[in-house]
Design a protein around this motif. Structure first.
Motif, PDB file in Angstrom:
ATOM      1  N   GLY A 104       0.802  -1.214   0.000  1.00 56.10           N
ATOM      2  CA  GLY A 104       0.000   0.000   0.000  1.00 56.10           C
ATOM      3  C   GLY A 104       0.833   1.261   0.000  1.00 56.10           C
ATOM      4  O   GLY A 104       2.057   1.219  -0.110  1.00 56.10           O
ATOM      5  N   GLY A 111       1.184   9.323  -3.131  1.00 56.98           N
ATOM      6  CA  GLY A 111      -0.095   9.035  -3.750  1.00 56.98           C
ATOM      7  C   GLY A 111      -0.292   9.758  -5.063  1.00 56.98           C
ATOM      8  O   GLY A 111       0.390  10.732  -5.369  1.00 56.98           O
ATOM      9  N   LYS A 115      -3.971   6.218  -7.454  1.00 51.08           N
ATOM     10  CA  LYS A 115      -3.529   5.435  -6.297  1.00 51.08           C
ATOM     11  C   LYS A 115      -3.239   6.404  -5.149  1.00 51.08           C
ATOM     12  O   LYS A 115      -2.101   6.812  -4.932  1.00 51.08           O
ATOM     13  CB  LYS A 115      -2.291   4.600  -6.642  1.00 51.08           C
ATOM     14  CG  LYS A 115      -2.585   3.491  -7.654  1.00 51.08           C
ATOM     15  CD  LYS A 115      -1.398   2.577  -7.856  1.00 51.08           C
ATOM     16  CE  LYS A 115      -1.761   1.450  -8.817  1.00 51.08           C
ATOM     17  NZ  LYS A 115      -0.673   0.481  -8.967  1.00 51.08           N
ATOM     18  N   PRO A 116      -4.303   6.761  -4.410  1.00 52.77           N
ATOM     19  CA  PRO A 116      -4.138   7.770  -3.359  1.00 52.77           C
ATOM     20  C   PRO A 116      -3.440   7.236  -2.110  1.00 52.77           C
ATOM     21  O   PRO A 116      -3.380   6.024  -1.883  1.00 52.77           O
ATOM     22  CB  PRO A 116      -5.591   8.137  -3.032  1.00 52.77           C
ATOM     23  CG  PRO A 116      -6.367   6.895  -3.335  1.00 52.77           C
ATOM     24  CD  PRO A 116      -5.678   6.287  -4.529  1.00 52.77           C
ATOM     25  N   GLY A 118      -3.189   5.995   1.408  1.00 55.45           N
ATOM     26  CA  GLY A 118      -4.160   5.186   2.135  1.00 55.45           C
ATOM     27  C   GLY A 118      -4.612   3.952   1.370  1.00 55.45           C
ATOM     28  O   GLY A 118      -5.237   3.057   1.935  1.00 55.45           O
ATOM     29  N   LEU A 119      -4.276   3.891   0.069  1.00 57.97           N
ATOM     30  CA  LEU A 119      -4.643   2.730  -0.737  1.00 57.97           C
ATOM     31  C   LEU A 119      -3.857   1.507  -0.266  1.00 57.97           C
ATOM     32  O   LEU A 119      -2.642   1.583  -0.060  1.00 57.97           O
ATOM     33  CB  LEU A 119      -4.340   2.979  -2.214  1.00 57.97           C
ATOM     34  CG  LEU A 119      -4.580   1.797  -3.164  1.00 57.97           C
ATOM     35  CD1 LEU A 119      -6.057   1.424  -3.222  1.00 57.97           C
ATOM     36  CD2 LEU A 119      -4.040   2.107  -4.552  1.00 57.97           C
ATOM     37  N   ARG A 135      -9.260  -4.589  -1.681  1.00 55.13           N
ATOM     38  CA  ARG A 135      -8.743  -3.239  -1.925  1.00 55.13           C
ATOM     39  C   ARG A 135      -9.413  -2.303  -0.932  1.00 55.13           C
ATOM     40  O   ARG A 135     -10.629  -2.353  -0.746  1.00 55.13           O
ATOM     41  CB  ARG A 135      -9.076  -2.793  -3.342  1.00 55.13           C
ATOM     42  CG  ARG A 135      -8.616  -1.395  -3.684  1.00 55.13           C
ATOM     43  CD  ARG A 135      -9.218  -0.936  -5.023  1.00 55.13           C
ATOM     44  NE  ARG A 135      -8.675   0.336  -5.448  1.00 55.13           N
ATOM     45  CZ  ARG A 135      -9.145   1.522  -5.066  1.00 55.13           C
ATOM     46  NH1 ARG A 135     -10.167   1.594  -4.224  1.00 55.13           N
ATOM     47  NH2 ARG A 135      -8.595   2.639  -5.514  1.00 55.13           N
ATOM     48  N   HIS A 136      -8.612  -1.477  -0.284  1.00 53.00           N
ATOM     49  CA  HIS A 136      -9.133  -0.505   0.680  1.00 53.00           C
ATOM     50  C   HIS A 136      -8.428   0.827   0.475  1.00 53.00           C
ATOM     51  O   HIS A 136      -7.281   0.871   0.017  1.00 53.00           O
ATOM     52  CB  HIS A 136      -8.857  -0.963   2.118  1.00 53.00           C
ATOM     53  CG  HIS A 136      -9.541  -2.227   2.487  1.00 53.00           C
ATOM     54  ND1 HIS A 136     -10.829  -2.267   2.941  1.00 53.00           N
ATOM     55  CD2 HIS A 136      -9.115  -3.513   2.451  1.00 53.00           C
ATOM     56  CE1 HIS A 136     -11.178  -3.516   3.175  1.00 53.00           C
ATOM     57  NE2 HIS A 136     -10.149  -4.297   2.880  1.00 53.00           N
ATOM     58  N   VAL A 137      -9.117   1.898   0.855  1.00 53.68           N
ATOM     59  CA  VAL A 137      -8.479   3.201   0.992  1.00 53.68           C
ATOM     60  C   VAL A 137      -8.759   3.641   2.422  1.00 53.68           C
ATOM     61  O   VAL A 137      -9.900   3.939   2.782  1.00 53.68           O
ATOM     62  CB  VAL A 137      -9.020   4.229  -0.026  1.00 53.68           C
ATOM     63  CG1 VAL A 137      -8.326   5.577   0.192  1.00 53.68           C
ATOM     64  CG2 VAL A 137      -8.805   3.750  -1.463  1.00 53.68           C
ATOM     65  N   ALA A 139      -8.221   6.060   5.766  1.00 52.79           N
ATOM     66  CA  ALA A 139      -7.976   7.460   6.104  1.00 52.79           C
ATOM     67  C   ALA A 139      -7.004   7.526   7.279  1.00 52.79           C
ATOM     68  O   ALA A 139      -6.874   6.574   8.045  1.00 52.79           O
ATOM     69  CB  ALA A 139      -9.289   8.143   6.471  1.00 52.79           C
ATOM     70  N   VAL A 145      -2.787   4.681   8.941  1.00 43.51           N
ATOM     71  CA  VAL A 145      -2.977   3.839   7.751  1.00 43.51           C
ATOM     72  C   VAL A 145      -2.307   2.489   7.963  1.00 43.51           C
ATOM     73  O   VAL A 145      -2.903   1.438   7.688  1.00 43.51           O
ATOM     74  CB  VAL A 145      -2.450   4.545   6.483  1.00 43.51           C
ATOM     75  CG1 VAL A 145      -2.352   3.576   5.302  1.00 43.51           C
ATOM     76  CG2 VAL A 145      -3.340   5.735   6.129  1.00 43.51           C
TER      77      VAL A 145
END
Length: 165
Positions: A104, A111, A115-116, A118-119, A135-137, A139, A145
Motif C-alpha cells: 500500500g 499518492g 492510487k491515493p 491510504g490505498l 482493496r481498501h483506501v 484514512a 494507515v
C-alpha cells in the motif's frame, strides 16, 4: 481500531491457528513488519508464525520473492496483481499453510489520483486454496494507515480461518 483491538485480533489468530496446527507466512510490503510484531507480542507465537518477508522495494520483491518485474511494471507494486503474487511467493518459499500479504501507500507522500495515500491491497491465501484479495483506501496519517492495514489483514485472515475450518 486501537492497538488493544489489534492485540485481541492477534491472539485470536494465534489461537485458531494453534487449534488446527496452521503456520503463517507474512509479506508486509507496506506495514514493515507491524502484523508480525503484533502476532509475536503474544506468547506462543513461534508455534504459528513460520516466517515473514518485508520487501519494501521492487528489487526486494523480485530478488527475495521472485515476483516478476514485468508484473510490477505493468500493474505497479500497489495492486491486486502484486499482492496476490506476493502471497503465492510466500507459500512457495516457506513451509507455511497460510500466507497474508499486504502492499500500500501509507503516506504522507507517494499518492496519485489513481492510487491515493491510504490505498492498500491485502491478500490471504491457503496452500492449495483460493486467494482472497481486498482493496481498501484507509484514512489517517501514516501511522493510522499502517495500523488499519494490519488490523484488516488480521481480520481477513480470521474470516478465512473461520470459513475453512
Amino acid at each position: 481500531m486501537t492497538s488493544e483491538t489489534t492485540d485481541v485480533l492477534a491472539a485470536e489468530v494465534l489461537r485458531r491457528c494453534r487449534e488446527t496446527g496452521a503456520r503463517l507466512a507474512l509479506v508486509e510490503a507496506c506495514t514493515g513488519g507491524l502484523v508480525c510484531a503484533r502476532l509475536t507480542d503474544v506468547p506462543g507465537a513461534s508455534a504459528v508464525v513460520e516466517r515473514g518477508f518485508i520487501p519494501y522495494s521492487n528489487e526486494s520483491k523480485v530478488e527475495q520473492l521472485g515476483v516478476p518485474l514485468e508484473l510490477l511494471q505493468a500493474h505497479g507494486s500497489v495492486s491486486a496483481e502484486a499482492v496476490e503474487a506476493l502471497a503465492r511467493a510466500a507459500l512457495e518459499r516457506s513451509r507455511a499453510d497460510w500466507a497474508v500479504a499486504e502492499t500500500g501507500i501509507a503516506g504522507p507522500a507517494g499518492g496519485t489520483p489513481q492510487k491515493p495515500v491510504g490505498l492498500a491491497f491485502i491478500a490471504v491465501l491457503r496452500r492449495g486454496g483460493r486467494v482472497t484479495v481486498e482493496r481498501h483506501v484507509f484514512a489517517g496519517d501514516r501511522s493510522g494507515v499502517r495500523r488499519a492495514i494490519a488490523d484488516r489483514a488480521l481480520t481477513l485472515l480470521l474470516e478465512r480461518l473461520g470459513a475453512e475450518s
